[in-house]
Write an enzyme that holds these catalytic residues in place. Structure first.
Site, PDB file in Angstrom:
ATOM      1  N   GLY A  73      77.139  54.465  57.504  1.00 54.41           N
ATOM      2  CA  GLY A  73      77.226  53.955  56.136  1.00 54.41           C
ATOM      3  C   GLY A  73      77.910  52.608  56.111  1.00 54.41           C
ATOM      4  N   GLU A  74      77.778  51.951  54.974  1.00 58.73           N
ATOM      5  CA  GLU A  74      78.436  50.653  54.812  1.00 58.73           C
ATOM      6  C   GLU A  74      78.801  50.481  53.340  1.00 58.73           C
ATOM      7  OE1 GLU A  74      76.179  47.312  56.149  1.00 58.73           O
ATOM      8  OE2 GLU A  74      77.947  46.022  56.120  1.00 58.73           O
ATOM      9  N   GLY A  75      80.046  50.156  53.077  1.00 59.11           N
ATOM     10  CA  GLY A  75      80.482  49.932  51.696  1.00 59.11           C
ATOM     11  C   GLY A  75      81.052  48.539  51.574  1.00 59.11           C
TER      12      GLY A  75
ATOM     13  N   ASP B 113      88.894  55.653  41.428  1.00 60.46           N
ATOM     14  CA  ASP B 113      87.639  55.239  42.060  1.00 60.46           C
ATOM     15  C   ASP B 113      86.674  56.402  42.225  1.00 60.46           C
ATOM     16  OD1 ASP B 113      86.019  53.234  42.990  1.00 60.46           O
ATOM     17  OD2 ASP B 113      86.842  53.202  45.018  1.00 60.46           O
TER      18      ASP B 113
ATOM     19  N   PHE C 106      83.968  47.633  51.787  1.00 62.00           N
ATOM     20  CA  PHE C 106      85.135  47.411  52.634  1.00 62.00           C
ATOM     21  C   PHE C 106      84.797  47.306  54.118  1.00 62.00           C
ATOM     22  CE2 PHE C 106      87.589  49.952  49.225  1.00 62.00           C
ATOM     23  CZ  PHE C 106      87.682  48.822  48.431  1.00 62.00           C
ATOM     24  N   GLY C 107      83.588  47.714  54.468  1.00 67.63           N
ATOM     25  CA  GLY C 107      83.219  47.637  55.877  1.00 67.63           C
ATOM     26  C   GLY C 107      82.267  48.746  56.269  1.00 67.63           C
TER      27      GLY C 107
ATOM     28  N   VAL D 179      80.965  52.195  58.464  1.00 66.04           N
ATOM     29  CA  VAL D 179      81.487  53.505  58.859  1.00 66.04           C
ATOM     30  C   VAL D 179      80.638  54.021  60.027  1.00 66.04           C
ATOM     31  CG1 VAL D 179      82.076  55.826  58.069  1.00 66.04           C
ATOM     32  CG2 VAL D 179      82.098  53.930  56.432  1.00 66.04           C
TER      33      VAL D 179
HETATM   34  N1  LIG Z   1      84.188  60.870  56.483  1.00 62.61           N
HETATM   35  C1  LIG Z   1      82.887  60.582  56.390  1.00 62.61           C
HETATM   36  N2  LIG Z   1      81.972  61.424  56.908  1.00 62.61           N
HETATM   37  C2  LIG Z   1      80.639  61.152  56.795  1.00 62.61           C
HETATM   38  N3  LIG Z   1      80.146  60.059  56.201  1.00 62.61           N
HETATM   39  C3  LIG Z   1      81.010  59.165  55.673  1.00 62.61           C
HETATM   40  C4  LIG Z   1      82.423  59.378  55.746  1.00 62.61           C
HETATM   41  N4  LIG Z   1      83.024  58.331  55.130  1.00 62.61           N
HETATM   42  C5  LIG Z   1      82.052  57.530  54.697  1.00 62.61           C
HETATM   43  N5  LIG Z   1      80.831  58.010  55.023  1.00 62.61           N
HETATM   44  C6  LIG Z   1      79.521  57.409  54.731  1.00 62.61           C
HETATM   45  O1  LIG Z   1      79.658  56.017  54.693  1.00 62.61           O
HETATM   46  C7  LIG Z   1      79.213  55.501  53.422  1.00 62.61           C
HETATM   47  C8  LIG Z   1      80.017  54.275  53.093  1.00 62.61           C
HETATM   48  O2  LIG Z   1      81.317  54.667  52.698  1.00 62.61           O
HETATM   49  P1  LIG Z   1      82.367  53.644  52.107  1.00 62.61           P
HETATM   50  O3  LIG Z   1      83.479  54.468  51.569  1.00 62.61           O
HETATM   51  O4  LIG Z   1      82.701  52.619  53.125  1.00 62.61           O
HETATM   52  O5  LIG Z   1      81.620  52.861  50.970  1.00 62.61           O
HETATM   53  P2  LIG Z   1      81.080  53.332  49.550  1.00 62.61           P
HETATM   54  O6  LIG Z   1      81.959  54.421  49.017  1.00 62.61           O
HETATM   55  O7  LIG Z   1      79.623  53.666  49.692  1.00 62.61           O
HETATM   56  O8  LIG Z   1      81.187  52.050  48.679  1.00 62.61           O
HETATM   57  P3  LIG Z   1      82.492  51.253  48.198  1.00 62.61           P
HETATM   58  O9  LIG Z   1      82.784  50.269  49.241  1.00 62.61           O
HETATM   59  O10 LIG Z   1      82.086  50.643  46.934  1.00 62.61           O
HETATM   60  O11 LIG Z   1      83.593  52.278  48.059  1.00 62.61           O
HETATM   61  C9  LIG Z   1      79.379  56.694  52.458  1.00 62.61           C
HETATM   62  O12 LIG Z   1      78.567  56.575  51.334  1.00 62.61           O
HETATM   63  C10 LIG Z   1      78.991  57.854  53.356  1.00 62.61           C
HETATM   64  O13 LIG Z   1      77.591  57.995  53.386  1.00 62.61           O
END
Ligand SMILES: Nc1ncnc2c1ncn2[C@@H]1O[C@H](COP(=O)(O)OP(=O)(O)OP(=O)(O)O)[C@@H](O)[C@H]1O
Ligand SMILES: [Mg+2]
Length: 372
Positions: free
Chosen positions: A81-83, A202, A85-86, A88
């Site tokens: 995944g990618e949000g 959030d 903040f960076g 994952v």
């Molecule tokens: N502990 C985890 N286990 C499995 N997948 C995860 C985990 N943490 C994050 N992910 C995956 O990575 C994605 C990106 O997560 P991240 O929290 O970086 O960004 P986001 O929540 O999608 O967006 P934002 O940056 O706006 O918070 C998630 O939507 C999820 O699919």
């Protein structure tokens, strides 16, 4: 036994005191954190955790090498995944059996040292079955990395909006209620039960992660704020969070209360029920903003079935749909004081999920299920 309780009480008192310390230094800018070398930063975090957590801390420190090895040098193939903040990555720490999710904060992303430290401190100090487990963190050089328990079913966002026919099945009604109930319990813990009362700020579908049994765990604590206590009801703070999920009064004035989280919960619950994103530019203009689309439908019970996610194909008990929408409408009230406390939401959802009003779902002509 007596001794056990005595120790527990002592620990609680110590934690309360430590939390007061944390509150008093809530405006701690963590300014010193970025200064100094790696061992200085490790000591800085360890000291803060010792100061506020009084030793009751489960997260550990990892080196960059350990996490690089765990993720095959942050391989693109292991990216899950990618949000904002960076990125994952999925990985496995040498010598450990459980898989982990490794979030490598982008140096140019939105999350800075402060959010990194807030996340490490809060997730190290708060523990509940509906909060994500933080295994540890790394702050070598200018790297800021968080290591969580890996959640095999990904995020609620993936299951509500990103599924394709044949790829994965749409979520069943009971699972949706289970997820909503768990997310509400997480907020209840943060607002009312944790030694350190917190406003989460959030709540959104991508921050609700799902384990193999569809238990939800909320993640991303970088924006969380310590809740006001005593006579103080709100904090005034810079507006942060995600557009569409923010309560209107908070978005307009920066006045943050526990009821801001209740509003965000209402938005997420409406997404869960409808399968529609809070903002969806791919839809016709009158349907792009979920709350505006739903407003006239909320006023007419005969139209409630139009709000149920079409991918459910009518497989939901009509009475439960009505109750779920009633809870949602209360959470979404424009006047924050009229919104229920999250503990009332949990009670209502537990009643709904208890099966006391269970009836067999059966599809009727309008696509909704029978009985009321
Ligand atoms: N502990 C985890 N286990 C499995 N997948 C995860 C985990 N943490 C994050 N992910 C995956 O990575 C994605 C990106 O997560 P991240 O929290 O970086 O960004 P986001 O929540 O999608 O967006 P934002 O940056 O706006 O918070 C998630 O939507 C999820 O699919
Ligand atoms: Mg997230």
């Amino acid at each position: 036994m007596g001794c056990f309780w005595c120790c527990m009480n002592q620990k609680r008192v110590e934690r309360k005191e430590s939390i007061r310390d944390y509150k008093e230094s809530n405006e701690d800018s963590f300014a010193g954190f970025s200064l100094g070398n790696d061992s200085f930063r490790r000591r800085y975090i360890t000291n803060k955790l010792a100061q506020y957590g009084k030793g009751d801390v489960t997260s550990q420190f990892f080196t960059y090498q350990e996490l690089s090895a765990a993720t095959n040098n942050f391989s693109y193939n292991l990216m899950i995944g990618e949000g904002g903040f960076g990125r994952v990555y999925r990985g496995r720490i040498a010598g450990k059996t459980d898989e982990v999710a490794v979030k490598k904060l982008d140096k140019h992303g939105y999350q800075g040292n402060r959010e990194f430290l807030v996340e490490v401190l809060l997730l190290s100090l708060l523990h509940h079955s509906n909060l994500i487990d933080l295994h540890g963190y790394c702050s070598d050089g200018d790297q800021r990395i968080l290591v969580y328990k890996y959640m095999p079913n990904g995020s609620l966002e993936d299951h509500l909006f990103n599924w394709r026919v044949g790829e994965r099945k749409p979520l069943e009604w009971d699972i949706r209620i289970k997820i909503a109930t768990g997310a509400a319990r997480a907020l209840e813990y943060l607002h009312d039960k944790a030694d350190l009362p917190v406003i989460y700020r959030d709540l959104k579908a991508s921050n609700i992660l799902l384990d193999e049994e569809w238990n939800p765990k909320i993640s991303d604590f970088g924006l969380a704020k310590l809740a006001p206590t005593g006579n103080q009801i709100h904090l005034t703070t810079k507006v942060m969070g995600t557009y569409g999920y923010c309560a209107p009064e908070y978005a307009m004035t920066g006045r943050l209360t526990r009821k801001s989280d209740v509003y965000s919960f209402g938005v997420v619950f409406l997404e869960i029920i409808t399968g529609r994103r809070v903002i969806d530019e791919s839809r016709p203009s009158e349907e792009q903003i979920l709350i505006a689309w739903a407003e006239p439908l909320f006023k007419d019970r005969k139209k409630f079935h139009l709000m149920a996610d079409p991918s459910l194909e009518g497989r939901y008990p009509k009475k439960e749909l009505h109750q779920a929408l009633a809870i949602t409408a209360m959470c979404l009230q424009a006047d924050a004081t009229k919104r229920p406390a999250i503990s009332d939401v949990v009670n209502a959802l537990e009643f709904l999920a208890s099966g006391k009003n269970k009836e067999q779902p059966s599809v009727d002509e309008d696509g909704s299920s029978e009985s009321d």
